[in-house]
Structure formats: C-alpha cells, structure tokens
Design a protein around this motif. Sequence first.
Motif, PDB file in Angstrom:
ATOM      1  N   TYR A   1       0.946  -0.931  -0.102  1.00 61.58           N
ATOM      2  CA  TYR A   1      -0.010   0.053  -0.094  1.00 61.58           C
ATOM      3  C   TYR A   1       0.898   1.328   0.007  1.00 61.58           C
TER       4      TYR A   1
ATOM      5  N   LEU B   1       1.780  -7.180  -7.740  1.00 60.34           N
ATOM      6  CA  LEU B   1       0.448  -7.838  -7.803  1.00 60.34           C
ATOM      7  C   LEU B   1       0.570  -9.440  -7.632  1.00 60.34           C
TER       8      LEU B   1
ATOM      9  N   LYS C   1       0.712  -9.468  -3.703  1.00 63.21           N
ATOM     10  CA  LYS C   1      -0.673  -9.173  -3.178  1.00 63.21           C
ATOM     11  C   LYS C   1      -1.577 -10.353  -3.125  1.00 63.21           C
TER      12      LYS C   1
ATOM     13  N   GLN D   1      -9.963  -7.512 -14.117  1.00 64.24           N
ATOM     14  CA  GLN D   1     -10.170  -6.479 -12.694  1.00 64.24           C
ATOM     15  C   GLN D   1     -10.738  -5.239 -13.102  1.00 64.24           C
TER      16      GLN D   1
ATOM     17  N   TYR E   1      -9.857   2.553   0.700  1.00 65.71           N
ATOM     18  CA  TYR E   1      -8.877   2.718  -0.599  1.00 65.71           C
ATOM     19  C   TYR E   1      -7.770   1.794  -0.243  1.00 65.71           C
ATOM     20  N   GLU E   2      -7.390   1.596   1.170  1.00 67.79           N
ATOM     21  CA  GLU E   2      -6.261   0.568   1.626  1.00 67.79           C
ATOM     22  C   GLU E   2      -6.619  -0.746   1.402  1.00 67.79           C
ATOM     23  N   THR E   3      -7.858  -1.063   1.735  1.00 69.74           N
ATOM     24  CA  THR E   3      -8.430  -2.384   1.465  1.00 69.74           C
ATOM     25  C   THR E   3      -8.262  -2.962  -0.057  1.00 69.74           C
ATOM     26  N   LEU E   4      -8.760  -1.847  -0.882  1.00 70.17           N
ATOM     27  CA  LEU E   4      -8.758  -2.162  -2.307  1.00 70.17           C
ATOM     28  C   LEU E   4      -7.383  -2.241  -3.000  1.00 70.17           C
ATOM     29  N   LEU E   5      -6.300  -1.357  -2.468  1.00 70.85           N
ATOM     30  CA  LEU E   5      -5.251  -1.266  -3.065  1.00 70.85           C
ATOM     31  C   LEU E   5      -4.258  -2.567  -2.484  1.00 70.85           C
ATOM     32  N   THR E   6      -4.610  -3.140  -1.445  1.00 79.87           N
ATOM     33  CA  THR E   6      -4.016  -4.201  -1.121  1.00 79.87           C
ATOM     34  C   THR E   6      -4.412  -5.599  -1.607  1.00 79.87           C
ATOM     35  N   MET E   7      -5.626  -5.442  -2.630  1.00 75.40           N
ATOM     36  CA  MET E   7      -5.888  -6.747  -3.120  1.00 75.40           C
ATOM     37  C   MET E   7      -5.061  -6.589  -4.608  1.00 75.40           C
ATOM     38  N   PRO E   8      -5.091  -7.724  -5.148  1.00 73.95           N
ATOM     39  CA  PRO E   8      -4.304  -7.960  -6.323  1.00 73.95           C
ATOM     40  C   PRO E   8      -4.830  -7.109  -7.521  1.00 73.95           C
ATOM     41  N   VAL E   9      -4.725  -5.791  -7.531  1.00 69.65           N
ATOM     42  CA  VAL E   9      -5.165  -4.964  -8.406  1.00 69.65           C
ATOM     43  C   VAL E   9      -4.184  -3.712  -8.394  1.00 69.65           C
ATOM     44  N   SER E  10      -4.032  -3.303  -9.746  1.00 73.94           N
ATOM     45  CA  SER E  10      -3.167  -2.429  -9.987  1.00 73.94           C
ATOM     46  C   SER E  10      -3.556  -1.017  -9.914  1.00 73.94           C
TER      47      SER E  10
END
Lengths: 314, 234
Positions: free
Chosen positions: A50, A70, A73, B3, B80-89
């Motif tokens: 993050y 990626l 993650k 995604q 936003y933190e939850t979203l960004l730490t998922m496998p998405v760019s």
Amino acid sequence: MIEIQDLTKYYNDFCAVDHISLSVRPGEILGLLGPNGAGKTTTLRMLTGYFKPTSGQILVKDLHMPEHTLTIKALMGYLPESAPLYHNMLVYDYLSYVARLKGLKDPARQLERLHTLADLCGLSGIMHKPIVTLSKGLKQRVGLAHAMMTDPEILILDEPTSGLDPNQIAEIRSIIRQIGQRKTVIFSTHILSEAEATCDRIVIINKGKVVADDTTTRLKQGALQNNLIRLALKGPDVKTACQFLADMNLNLSVSALTPDMEDQVRVEIQGPPDRDVRSDIYLKIKETDWIIMELTKETQALEHIFQKLTRENT
Amino acid sequence: MSQIKIIALKEFKDYFISPIAYIVIALFLIVVGWFFFSTFFIYSRADLRDFFALLPMVFSFFVPALTMRLFAEEKNVGSYETLLTMPVSFVHIALGKFFAATLFTCTMLVPTLSYPIFISLIGDLDWGPVAGGYIGAVFLAGAYCAIGLFASALTRNQIIAFIIGCALCFTLTIINRMLFFMPSEIVAVIEYFGANTHFANFSKGILDTRDILYFISLISIFLFSTHLVMQEKN
C-alpha cells in the motif's frame, strides 16, 4: 517466507520506519508490538504494497516488491486497522466482490468458499445485512473473511482486536490461532497479553526501530531471569529504604517507584539471577518496625520488557 | 481486463444502491427537459440542436457530482487501503472507476432518447445530427468523467473534489466564449482547447477525427494524471 531488509519510510522529514530488517519463517505467528505511533502500521502497509518504502527491500517468497507487487498481493490477505469496508454494500455482495477481484471467479467455488468463511468467522446470520449496520466486532470479522478469501499463505492483520469487547477479542484470537496452525501470520498489536497468548515470535518496535526480536518463550524467560522484585513499605522514607537494602550486601540494584499511597515507599529491586532474595529481604525487614505492604516477584515479564525497551528510547 | 470489469461493475452498481443515481438522473432530466422544451415550441424547429448545446454546460456540473466520491470517499472511509492491497494495480482501479462513471453518465442520457422519438412524431427530424450528437455526448461524458476522476483523486474531501472538477469542466466549456478577451495570435490555439467547439461539430452530424482525437486526448491526459496522483499519494 518474508525478508525485509533496511526498510525505511519518511513522511516528509519525519522518519516513521527506520531501517527495519526482519525475516519471517513459514508457518510462524509473528506479533509486531509497539506503542502507538511506533511504526507498526506503516511497516505493514509497506509489506502489503500500500505504501512505497523510501528505501529498503521487501522479498516475499524470493519475489521483489515493486516488480512483483501484484503476485505478492495475491499471496497475502490483509486486514487493515479498524477494517475499512464499503458501508453501503451487503456483506454477501462485498465478499463476493472481493472473491472476484482476488481471482475466485467460478460461481460454485466462490459460493463454497463464502460458506466456509461464513462458518469460520461466524457470519452466517449477517450475510444479507448492509455493512453499515454491523457492530465493530462484526465488521472486523467481515474484514477477516475478506483477508482469508483465497486461503492466502500469508495473513497480515493490523490490530485485529482493537476496540472489541473481551468476548469478541477471545473469538478473534481463537480464529487467528486456528489459521496460524497452517499459515504465516503477522499481526500488530499494542496489547501485550494478546501477543503473549497468540504469537510464536515477538518483534518490538519503538520509534521506527526494532528493539527486540525473539521467540515469545525466550523473551519471557529473559525477563524472568532479571529477578525483579517489587517492594512497598510503610515506615521509612525512600532514602532510608534504599540505603537499608543496599546495606544487605546482596548485590541488589534498587530504584524508587511512585508509591500507590502517600505514606508508603515503593521500590523495584533487581536481585542476582541465581537466587530468590525475597526471604532475605523479609527476614531483614522483620528486624525493624516497618510494615511490608507488598513483596512480589515480577511475573508480567513481557510488560516489563516492553516498558523498559520503549521507555529507554524516549 | 477482468479486474477493470469487476471494479467498473461494482462502482456502477454502487450508484444505484444509494439514492445518488435516482436523484441525479431526476434532476438532470428536469433541468435539461425544462431548458430544452421551454424554448422548443417557440422556434418550432424539429431538431435537437438546443438540447445538445445545453449538454456541455449541464455536464460540467452533473459529472463532477457523480465522480466526486469515486476516490475521495474511499480515502475518507479507508476502504482505499483495502482496495489497493488486493491484487489490483492503479491502472485497474483508475480505468474501472472511469468506465463506471462514463457508463452511468450514458445511462443518464438514455431517457432523453425519448426526445428525438417524440419530435420525430410531430415533425420531420433529421436523424444524422441526433446520432452524431449522442456519439459526441458519450465522448464528452468520458472526458468530463476523466476530469472528475482526477479531481477526486486529489483529495479526500468530496466537496473539494466537486469544486475542482466543476472548475476544470466549466473552464473547458466556456473557454470558446471567452475568446474575445484573448490576444488574436493565440485565439486559434485556445479555441482548440475548448470542449464546446468540438462537441458542436458532433451535434451537427460531423464525425471529424480531429474532434474524436481531441476527446480521446483529453481522456488520456486526465486518466494518466489520475494515475500519477495515485502513485504520488502513496
């Protein structure tokens, strides 16, 4: 499993994390301890991709962080502090959205996984409620289900029990222990008993630096060997009491503490490692007309270490 | 790709979960309907020129209202933190949100398709400019959504995001009405920057590659800027 080398993060001029190096083995439950603002959350945020580190390296299963973010993650499940979720969504909708984003696209497998997680995290009764109506503990459990969605090899939890009631804390802890049998878990907390009860290994961070890194048992043993004794007396003043103890010739190092009552003296005594000096102290004090209000051996080992390490650096 | 689709669908559905969609669509139809039909019968011309002339101005207020929450709310709530730490760019997130907002703006236009149908019943309507106008409206929606998305990425406060978005879209809308203030040497350049001129060509039924390129450039520039802001903020 995870290698962190010289990890540093600056927020403008403020150094939040200062050259931290850590290595986490597979299947380990690692507790990241530290006072508020020590840099725990920042470290975890860098580990999860993050935040971008100012300098330093993160390797997860031999994969470098910025290049393979990626893939890394996808190996991790992360529960941020206070589980920020989409408030307007239903629990079921939210979890199936997460499942799809994490690559669980087959509807049958997705449903099966959601059932398993609902059982594990106790969500069965609330699947069709909007997240905004859930209590903090329930949100935390939804967050935990989110983190465990794809059964990741690494689970990172940021203060998973903060703000929960004792029953919820016990539930979350038992879930963590259950997962920890098969997975690598890193979690941060500032509650010592929690780390003591759950972790295999404890890393204490203060002001962005690692100040202790050892297995829970060894850290505790180390502290107990210090043979710390607390003594509270009614009668003498601080100076007399300290002098009196020093005169016993037992090689005691004495430091005064703030007393609970005004008419008392309270001191902390560090005895020799190989001997319990409580009987000597009692017999010697018996000769005077002072009253012993407290004479205890320190058992809260971690708490003491924590206080010592985090105060020394302030 | 998938995604982007997942994020876009989630964001698109989000509009309809909360009352935002219904309020915005209703308000849009009232505003556009009123301004268009209040003068429509005076001129007694069977075309939608006045309707399309309204769109850039109306969009410059409505689109930022739709996009303001896309990043600002996530940052404020912390998801936003939850979203960004998922496998998405960053690219997945920015494009997903962009497509959701553009799709919603297009959805907002769907009820207005009743205008040409209604007009064709009472007069001889030329469908060419109508089709051109709607194609242009999609490009315009895309461009303003990219601007709104960029504004939302700048801050965690939705109101600030709305104001920045409005200011940028409004400038692009009115810039070619301000040309008489500009030195004559740069009038042509400034005129090219205005969204109104390019959109007007579409609503005349002209599909010029220059206009298409203008809107695609605008979308690309602001999506790229959004990407830069996302990177910079982390």
